[in-house]
Design an enzyme around this catalytic site. Structure first.
Site, PDB file in Angstrom:
ATOM      1  N   HIS A  81      -8.834  -1.472   7.441  1.00 14.78           N
ATOM      2  CA  HIS A  81      -9.833  -0.410   7.620  1.00 14.78           C
ATOM      3  C   HIS A  81     -11.210  -0.909   8.039  1.00 14.78           C
ATOM      4  O   HIS A  81     -12.034  -0.105   8.469  1.00 14.78           O
ATOM      5  CB  HIS A  81      -9.994   0.459   6.366  1.00 14.78           C
ATOM      6  CG  HIS A  81      -8.965   1.531   6.230  1.00 14.78           C
ATOM      7  ND1 HIS A  81      -8.948   2.657   7.028  1.00 14.78           N
ATOM      8  CD2 HIS A  81      -7.910   1.651   5.375  1.00 14.78           C
ATOM      9  CE1 HIS A  81      -7.936   3.425   6.670  1.00 14.78           C
ATOM     10  NE2 HIS A  81      -7.283   2.844   5.678  1.00 14.78           N
ATOM     11  N   ASP A  87       0.280   5.585  -1.036  1.00 14.20           N
ATOM     12  CA  ASP A  87      -0.704   6.605  -1.403  1.00 14.20           C
ATOM     13  C   ASP A  87      -0.128   7.746  -2.231  1.00 14.20           C
ATOM     14  O   ASP A  87      -0.718   8.837  -2.265  1.00 14.20           O
ATOM     15  CB  ASP A  87      -1.342   7.180  -0.133  1.00 14.20           C
ATOM     16  CG  ASP A  87      -2.516   6.362   0.346  1.00 14.20           C
ATOM     17  OD1 ASP A  87      -3.446   6.143  -0.454  1.00 14.20           O
ATOM     18  OD2 ASP A  87      -2.507   5.931   1.514  1.00 14.20           O
ATOM     19  N   HIS A 108       0.829  -1.207   0.000  1.00 21.91           N
ATOM     20  CA  HIS A 108       0.000   0.000   0.000  1.00 21.91           C
ATOM     21  C   HIS A 108       0.864   1.257   0.000  1.00 21.91           C
ATOM     22  O   HIS A 108       1.664   1.481   0.909  1.00 21.91           O
ATOM     23  CB  HIS A 108      -0.909   0.024   1.233  1.00 21.91           C
ATOM     24  CG  HIS A 108      -1.986   1.057   1.148  1.00 21.91           C
ATOM     25  ND1 HIS A 108      -3.197   0.824   0.543  1.00 21.91           N
ATOM     26  CD2 HIS A 108      -2.028   2.339   1.577  1.00 21.91           C
ATOM     27  CE1 HIS A 108      -3.946   1.910   0.622  1.00 21.91           C
ATOM     28  NE2 HIS A 108      -3.249   2.852   1.243  1.00 21.91           N
ATOM     29  N   HIS A 149      -2.458  -3.085   4.964  1.00 23.34           N
ATOM     30  CA  HIS A 149      -1.699  -2.140   5.801  1.00 23.34           C
ATOM     31  C   HIS A 149      -2.332  -2.042   7.184  1.00 23.34           C
ATOM     32  O   HIS A 149      -3.030  -1.085   7.502  1.00 23.34           O
ATOM     33  CB  HIS A 149      -1.546  -0.771   5.139  1.00 23.34           C
ATOM     34  CG  HIS A 149      -2.811  -0.087   4.716  1.00 23.34           C
ATOM     35  ND1 HIS A 149      -3.768  -0.671   3.931  1.00 23.34           N
ATOM     36  CD2 HIS A 149      -3.283   1.173   4.964  1.00 23.34           C
ATOM     37  CE1 HIS A 149      -4.759   0.174   3.719  1.00 23.34           C
ATOM     38  NE2 HIS A 149      -4.488   1.299   4.343  1.00 23.34           N
ATOM     39  N   ASP A 174       2.235   2.244   3.758  1.00 23.32           N
ATOM     40  CA  ASP A 174       1.347   3.409   3.763  1.00 23.32           C
ATOM     41  C   ASP A 174       2.128   4.704   3.617  1.00 23.32           C
ATOM     42  O   ASP A 174       1.718   5.753   4.132  1.00 23.32           O
ATOM     43  CB  ASP A 174       0.455   3.437   5.004  1.00 23.32           C
ATOM     44  CG  ASP A 174      -0.856   4.192   4.769  1.00 23.32           C
ATOM     45  OD1 ASP A 174      -1.089   4.638   3.631  1.00 23.32           O
ATOM     46  OD2 ASP A 174      -1.642   4.346   5.709  1.00 23.32           O
ATOM     47  N   GLU A 197      -8.977   1.579  -2.541  1.00 20.43           N
ATOM     48  CA  GLU A 197      -9.093   1.663  -1.083  1.00 20.43           C
ATOM     49  C   GLU A 197     -10.452   2.231  -0.695  1.00 20.43           C
ATOM     50  O   GLU A 197     -10.686   3.423  -0.788  1.00 20.43           O
ATOM     51  CB  GLU A 197      -7.967   2.535  -0.516  1.00 20.43           C
ATOM     52  CG  GLU A 197      -7.940   2.521   0.995  1.00 20.43           C
ATOM     53  CD  GLU A 197      -6.770   3.315   1.559  1.00 20.43           C
ATOM     54  OE1 GLU A 197      -6.440   3.101   2.738  1.00 20.43           O
ATOM     55  OE2 GLU A 197      -6.206   4.162   0.842  1.00 20.43           O
ATOM     56  N   HIS A 203     -13.096   2.356   3.884  1.00 21.25           N
ATOM     57  CA  HIS A 203     -12.006   3.204   4.363  1.00 21.25           C
ATOM     58  C   HIS A 203     -12.393   3.635   5.780  1.00 21.25           C
ATOM     59  O   HIS A 203     -12.738   2.784   6.606  1.00 21.25           O
ATOM     60  CB  HIS A 203     -11.746   4.383   3.422  1.00 21.25           C
ATOM     61  CG  HIS A 203     -10.529   5.164   3.790  1.00 21.25           C
ATOM     62  ND1 HIS A 203     -10.583   6.461   4.223  1.00 21.25           N
ATOM     63  CD2 HIS A 203      -9.218   4.814   3.832  1.00 21.25           C
ATOM     64  CE1 HIS A 203      -9.366   6.887   4.517  1.00 21.25           C
ATOM     65  NE2 HIS A 203      -8.513   5.916   4.294  1.00 21.25           N
TER      66      HIS A 203
END
Length: 361
Positions: A180, A24, A22, A201, A310, A112, A139
């Site tokens: 999440h 971003d 993961h 993650h 992350d 995600e 999420h």
């Protein structure tokens, strides 16, 4: 750490074994272009990353989440096309292995938050056709068909439609990601899925008591499914004291976001950075990440643990893991704790490669 451990880590990373679940950077690129990222291709290659999952995340409050997600996919495609000598996108395990053998880093796509399909199985199928290889079921907010770990529960886990989403993902070769989601949603997904389940993650709740982390029975369930649970570097999910401070951080984000209009994501992020700047937290260290890796390996087995940093999804990272070049620090730490090299390689990427070969050969 003895020089021989660092030399061993360098040797392990020389053949690009790391798979990270993961990152971003696409979101940061879209909404925070002026902020220095944790990620770029030279540093990924320096860190020994052979396969990076790029999150095509859009917030749950996005007006057209499916269209915005397609826009993020296009952004990742553009970023990859701009550096063909360093990277290429893969849609299967075979593609990824071929790209790695060429000396480049493979990229794969992960969506995600199930809000991105906008309650449509047709949209889910289109994401799979565009190369999305996993979807995180929620999420930070609960949605119409699944409860989030960091919002009020609405369904007690998955609804009937949520269970159908999981079944269709199995058919499409998309991995079900339980990072999440609420513990009840995790357990429902494990009960329904006929393919390996992943947590891309998340850390161990037994060590850092945050609802975003994985209870031990879920770690066991991920192992029983043949999946992989990926330790993350987020201080709020890593350090016990920081986890206590951060238990309501997603609710704070929702309250803050309500002050901005639909097209003001960049302004919201700037306000969020200003808010976080006043917080003093223990950001943890490489040793804290290794503690979670070891606990997860004890509970789930070493064949079912991976990494999902992350990077660029958080402001602050542990000491020694400030950017994507730092993965060898984890290797050095595990070797220094007496881990066999084969087990270290499993955590760095071999476990991910096995899962991908199972669901998307």
């Amino acid at each position: 750490m003895p020089l021989r451990m660092r030399d061993a880590a360098s040797r392990i990373h020389a053949d690009l074994p790391v798979v990270d679940g993961h990152n971003d950077l696409p979101y940061k690129t879209r909404f925070e272009p002026g902020e220095a990222p944790h990620t770029d291709l030279p540093r990924l290659l320096a860190g020994g990353v052979g396969l990076q999952f790029w999150s095509v995340f859009v917030p749950a409050w996005t007006a057209d989440p499916f269209g915005a997600t397609l826009g993020q996919i296009e952004l990742v495609e553009e970023l990859a096309a701009a550096s063909p000598d360093l990277t290429a996108l893969a849609t299967t395990a075979g593609d990824a292995e071929a790209i790695r053998r060429s000396g480049r880093m493979a990229g794969m796509l992960g969506a995600e938050g199930g809000h991105c399909i906008d309650r449509s199985l047709t949209n889910l199928r289109e994401l799979a056709a565009r190369g999305v290889r996993y979807m995180t079921l929620t999420h930070g907010s609960s949605i119409e068909w699944a409860d989030s770990a960091t919002d009020e529960p609405r369904h007690g886990g998955l609804t009937a439609f949520g269970r159908e989403v999981v079944a269709v993902m199995n058919q499409l070769g998309m991995l079900v990601d339980v990072s999440h989601v609420s513990a009840a949603t995790m357990r429902d997904a494990l009960a329904v899925s006929e393919a390996p389940v992943v947590a891309t993650h998340s850390n161990a709740r037994a060590l850092a008591d945050h609802p975003r982390n994985l209870p031990d029975d879920v770690l066991e369930g991920i192992a029983a499914s043949g999946g992989v649970a990926c330790a993350t570097f987020v201080p709020a999910f890593l350090v016990p004291a920081t986890a206590r401070q951060a238990r309501d951080m997603f609710e704070q984000d929702r309250r803050l976001r309500a002050q901005f209009g639909p097209a003001e994501e960049a302004a919201f992020l700037a306000a969020r950075r200003a808010q976080l700047a006043g917080m003093v937290i223990d950001r943890g260290t490489v040793a804290d990440v290794a503690d979670h890796v070891e606990h997860m390996a004890r509970v789930a087995g070493v064949d079912h643990v991976g990494l999902g940093g992350d990077f660029d999804g958080v402001e602050t990272l542990p000491a020694g893991l400030e950017d994507v070049s730092c993965y060898p620090a984890i290797t050095t730490e595990l070797l220094g704790r007496g881990w066999p090299e084969d087990d270290v390689r499993k955590v760095l990427g071999d476990n991910w490669r096995r899962v991908l070969a199972t669901v998307a050969p």
